[in-house]
Design a protein around this motif. Structure first.
Motif, PDB file in Angstrom:
ATOM      1  N   TRP A 107      67.312   4.589  14.555  1.00  0.00           N
ATOM      2  CA  TRP A 107      67.843   4.914  15.878  1.00  0.00           C
ATOM      3  C   TRP A 107      68.481   6.302  15.927  1.00  0.00           C
ATOM      4  CZ3 TRP A 107      73.196   5.478  15.899  1.00  0.00           C
ATOM      5  CH2 TRP A 107      73.873   4.949  14.799  1.00  0.00           C
ATOM      6  N   THR A 116      72.219  -4.507   9.860  1.00  0.00           N
ATOM      7  CA  THR A 116      71.074  -4.246  10.738  1.00  0.00           C
ATOM      8  C   THR A 116      70.991  -2.797  11.176  1.00  0.00           C
ATOM      9  OG1 THR A 116      71.838  -6.296  11.689  1.00  0.00           O
ATOM     10  CG2 THR A 116      69.800  -5.399  12.556  1.00  0.00           C
ATOM     11  N   TRP A 117      72.119  -2.176  11.465  1.00  0.00           N
ATOM     12  CA  TRP A 117      72.073  -0.836  12.049  1.00  0.00           C
ATOM     13  C   TRP A 117      72.274   0.274  11.030  1.00  0.00           C
ATOM     14  CZ3 TRP A 117      69.836  -0.773  16.468  1.00  0.00           C
ATOM     15  CH2 TRP A 117      69.952  -1.889  17.318  1.00  0.00           C
TER      16      TRP A 117
END
Lengths: 203, 205
Positions: free
Chosen positions: B70, B60-61
């Motif tokens: 992000w 996900t990241w």
């Protein structure tokens, strides 16, 4: 000396007597799941041949430099790198098949045939015999895959490579053959036949 | 509720062995008696519960297309998904090593019973398979990943213990045709159990 064993033995033994799937019982996981149709089974077999042959060569070249206690991780990284290449190639040139194979291309990494051959052969042999060993074992694996897929596609969908074979004679598809458990039964039958001819393999 | 549903589905419907044939190699090799089978089953469950959430977070990241947003605007277009195979297997291999060391240090008794199986697990297809299915199915949250991991692990445990129990009986009581002894009959038993497990397919929770 490993060189004493002839190259022919290395290449052809895994086809029947030393078959990775039905004698060494390695690589069952993927052998069963991709065999509902002939086409994905063949692609899977070719991918395994390619990965196995090159992984064997690379590990065999590195065999004197790999420290013993981290060798599993080194082997995994080499194999994973090769599998990524195969995966990207399939995505680029055979997208449909690669969708059907879904996670099983990725699972070549943990295919026990690879680890088994790397440990048992490539770690102690020179590159050229290792290459032949990789090709031989890959072929042995592909043969079983193709036999299983042949029966499952013929009886399950009445086709071969997607071409209608049995249906024109009014064959009713046997839906059970498409289901995963039948792959196990077909492999068990192959083992049965194979072992009745090779008595020394019986337990 | 949804996670509970997924947990139960993962044990029975999406059973790693009977529906996907993952982890068959160790399944066939280590199912000769119930005790060792139980040890391996527990170890597999344990590793699935640990690695699935870690790989989920990684996916996900870091790995998903656009997952690096992000970090700033200019990273939003980065797609690292081609790296996922290597990352997953690296996480699994290193976690096995880590868990092995931790267990050895803090619980020698557990290590004595589980220890020999841990190295086997790095190359167990069920673990990597779990992560790859996770990637394919777009789980909603870390908890979903934990539940799915637990369910798959328990399903695997259930299957290997059941098969080991049957094999123990078959080996001592039945007269199997010679060429089928050992591996052959195990394949057939597994197939029959797989067909039985298919009866769970229609269940909606």
């Amino acid at each position: 000396m490993a060189e004493k064993i002839s190259y022919k033995t290395i290449l052809f033994n895994p086809l029947s007597k030393d078959n990775p799937v039905i004698t060494q019982i390695l690589g069952i996981c993927s052998a069963l799941a991709v065999t509902a149709k002939l086409e994905p089974a063949l692609v899977m077999g070719l991918s395994v041949i390619a990965v196995l042959a090159f992984a064997n060569v690379i590990i065999s070249l590195l065999r004197n430099t790999i420290p013993t206690n981290i060798r599993i991780i080194v082997q995994l990284v080499v194999v994973a790198g090769l599998v990524v290449i195969v995966n990207q190639l399939l995505l680029a040139y055979a997208y449909d098949v690669s969708k059907q194979l879904s996670v099983f291309i990725g699972l070549i990494i943990t295919n026990c045939i690879l680890m088994g051959r790397l440990e048992a052969f490539a770690m102690s042999n020179r590159p050229w015999p290792s290459f032949l060993d990789g090709i031989g074992n890959g072929l042995g694996y592909t043969i079983i895959l193709v036999i299983v897929a042949f029966f499952r596609e013929l009886l399950g969908s009445g086709t071969l490579f997607g071409y209608d074979v049995l249906q024109r004679f009014g064959y009713t598809n046997n839906g059970l053959m498409i289901l995963p458990p039948m792959a196990l039964i077909v492999v068990a039958c192959i083992i049965w036949v194979h072992r009745s001819f090779n008595k020394d393999l019986q337990e | 509720m949804e996670n509970l549903n997924l947990f139960i589905r993962s044990i029975f419907v999406d059973n790693m062995i009977f529906a996907y044939f993952l982890g068959m190699c160790s399944f066939l090799a280590v199912s000769k008696n119930v005790k060792t089978a139980l040890g391996l089953g527990v170890a597999v469950t344990f590793m699935l519960v640990i690695t699935l959430p870690i790989n989920y977070l990684l996916e996900t990241w870091v790995l998903k297309p656009g997952a690096l947003a992000w970090l700033g605007e200019e990273y939003a277009s980065v797609d690292l998904s081609f790296l996922s195979l290597i990352m997953f297997i690296a996480v699994i291999a290193s976690m096995t090593q880590l868990v092995e060391m931790a267990v050895e240090k803090y619980s020698p008794s557990l290590y004595a019973s589980l220890g020999i199986f841990l190295p086997l697990i790095a190359v167990n297809c069920a673990i990597l398979g779990g992560s790859l299915f996770m990637q394919q199915r777009d789980f909603g949250s870390v908890w979903t990943a934990v539940c799915a991991g637990g369910g798959w692990g328990l399903g695997w445990l259930l299957a290997i213990v059941a098969i080991a129990a049957i094999r123990e009986r078959v080996a001592s009581y039945s007269n199997v045709p010679k060429p089928l002894r050992g591996v052959g009959i195990t394949f057939i038993i597994t197939a029959l159990m797989g067909i039985a497990f298919m009866s769970f397919l229609g269940i909606k929770l």
